[in-house]
Scaffold this active site. Structure first.
Site, mmCIF file in Angstrom:
data_model
loop_
_atom_site.group_PDB
_atom_site.id
_atom_site.type_symbol
_atom_site.label_atom_id
_atom_site.label_comp_id
_atom_site.label_asym_id
_atom_site.label_seq_id
_atom_site.Cartn_x
_atom_site.Cartn_y
_atom_site.Cartn_z
ATOM 1 N N GLY A 13 0.970 -1.319 -0.095
ATOM 2 C CA GLY A 13 0.002 0.114 0.047
ATOM 3 C C GLY A 13 1.040 1.103 -0.040
ATOM 4 O O GLY A 13 2.140 1.155 0.364
ATOM 5 N N GLN B 243 2.894 9.838 1.623
ATOM 6 C CA GLN B 243 4.403 9.242 1.530
ATOM 7 C C GLN B 243 5.050 9.715 0.227
ATOM 8 O O GLN B 243 6.363 9.494 0.117
ATOM 9 C CB GLN B 243 4.194 7.662 1.470
ATOM 10 C CG GLN B 243 3.506 7.006 2.892
ATOM 11 C CD GLN B 243 3.625 5.392 2.451
ATOM 12 O OE1 GLN B 243 2.693 5.119 2.261
ATOM 13 N NE2 GLN B 243 4.579 4.894 3.303
ATOM 14 N N CYS C 250 6.692 -0.734 6.741
ATOM 15 C CA CYS C 250 6.167 0.477 6.002
ATOM 16 C C CYS C 250 7.276 1.032 5.144
ATOM 17 O O CYS C 250 8.406 1.096 5.619
ATOM 18 C CB CYS C 250 5.946 1.645 6.950
ATOM 19 S SG CYS C 250 5.149 3.099 6.465
ATOM 20 N N LEU C 251 7.079 1.446 3.844
ATOM 21 C CA LEU C 251 8.135 2.058 2.899
ATOM 22 C C LEU C 251 8.559 3.396 3.784
ATOM 23 O O LEU C 251 9.726 3.816 3.416
ATOM 24 C CB LEU C 251 7.576 2.238 1.561
ATOM 25 C CG LEU C 251 7.048 0.873 0.967
ATOM 26 C CD1 LEU C 251 6.545 1.388 -0.515
ATOM 27 C CD2 LEU C 251 8.153 0.024 0.607
ATOM 28 N N HIS D 11 -3.793 0.879 7.754
ATOM 29 C CA HIS D 11 -2.482 1.328 7.893
ATOM 30 C C HIS D 11 -2.416 2.669 6.750
ATOM 31 O O HIS D 11 -1.987 3.631 7.205
ATOM 32 C CB HIS D 11 -1.568 0.204 7.294
ATOM 33 C CG HIS D 11 -0.129 0.529 7.211
ATOM 34 N ND1 HIS D 11 0.873 0.066 8.137
ATOM 35 C CD2 HIS D 11 0.614 1.674 6.273
ATOM 36 C CE1 HIS D 11 2.068 0.573 7.812
ATOM 37 N NE2 HIS D 11 1.912 1.301 6.816
ATOM 38 N N GLU D 12 -2.943 2.515 5.762
ATOM 39 C CA GLU D 12 -3.092 3.578 4.691
ATOM 40 C C GLU D 12 -3.881 4.926 5.360
ATOM 41 O O GLU D 12 -3.579 5.877 4.953
ATOM 42 C CB GLU D 12 -3.243 3.007 3.406
ATOM 43 C CG GLU D 12 -2.616 2.257 2.793
ATOM 44 C CD GLU D 12 -1.054 2.251 2.992
ATOM 45 O OE1 GLU D 12 -0.689 3.391 2.749
ATOM 46 O OE2 GLU D 12 -0.627 1.308 2.975
ATOM 47 N N HIS E 216 -1.974 6.843 7.491
ATOM 48 C CA HIS E 216 -1.160 7.799 7.042
ATOM 49 C C HIS E 216 -1.702 9.019 6.331
ATOM 50 O O HIS E 216 -1.284 10.162 6.558
ATOM 51 C CB HIS E 216 -0.418 6.976 5.535
ATOM 52 C CG HIS E 216 0.641 6.260 5.758
ATOM 53 N ND1 HIS E 216 1.635 6.525 6.342
ATOM 54 C CD2 HIS E 216 1.024 4.975 5.676
ATOM 55 C CE1 HIS E 216 2.737 5.651 6.386
ATOM 56 N NE2 HIS E 216 2.289 4.599 5.857
HETATM 57 NI NI NI Z 1 3.143 2.915 5.503
#
Ligand code: NI
Length: 177
Positions: A49, A54, A102-103, A144-145, A148
């Site tokens: 995701g 991000q 997470c990226l 999670h998204e 963000h």
């Molecule tokens: Ni993330």
């Protein structure tokens, strides 16, 4: 299409939240290009995701997909989807704990409690209203998204930071093989 630079923990854009979009904005060229670039960026870095914040865009857009992902080899498939202005509502109070990464927090994993079942309302990539339920890993990725887009990262949701692990140690000691 382009691969975009991913903001890492500490960049203020990850903490600032995101503004909603109108359906008209969603279908216009700049947002269509951003969505295509977000999908390409997610694929490049093997994410499941990616939220617009991000990639330094404070807009309520998230993309997600799980399909034979080398970062999450044991996880069930989630079709490619685009969520604009997502709203989520837990369908039960029960929570499940599982590992997340997470990226924007590279090469780390931690155990995070999440609602097991959700109702999700959003706009899709064509600005149309969608309304569906998600459970398990799919529901986890959406939460999670969603976080963000509201200035949170998974670390904020961990109930016990002692599970936080670097990726190599996670693979060595904690992953289910
Ligand atoms: Ni993330």
């Amino acid at each position: 299409m382009s691969i975009l630079k991913v903001a890492r923990l500490g960049h203020p854009v990850l903490r600032g939240g995101a503004r909603p979009l109108t359906p008209k904005e969603v279908v216009a060229a700049p947002i269509q290009r951003l969505i295509a670039d977000m999908v390409e960026t997610m694929h490049e870095y093997n994410g499941v995701g990616l939220a617009a914040v991000q990639v330094h865009q404070p807009l309520q857009i998230a993309v997600l997909e799980v399909a034979d992902n080398p970062r999450y080899p044991e996880k069930p498939a989630v079709p490619l989807s685009v969520l604009v202005n997502p709203r989520i509502e837990p369908l039960a109070q029960s929570m499940e704990e599982d590992w997340e990464g997470c990226l924007s927090v590279p090469d780390m994993r931690g155990r995070v409690p999440r609602y097991a079942q959700l109702r999700v309302r959003a706009l899709d990539h064509e600005g149309r209203e969608i309304d569906f339920t998600a459970s398990g890993f799919h529901a986890r990725v959406i939460q999670h998204e969603f976080d963000h887009l509201n200035g949170k990262v998974y670390l904020d949701r961990m109930s016990d930071l002692s599970t936080l692990a670097h990726l190599q140690e996670y693979i060595r000691y904690w992953s289910e093989k």
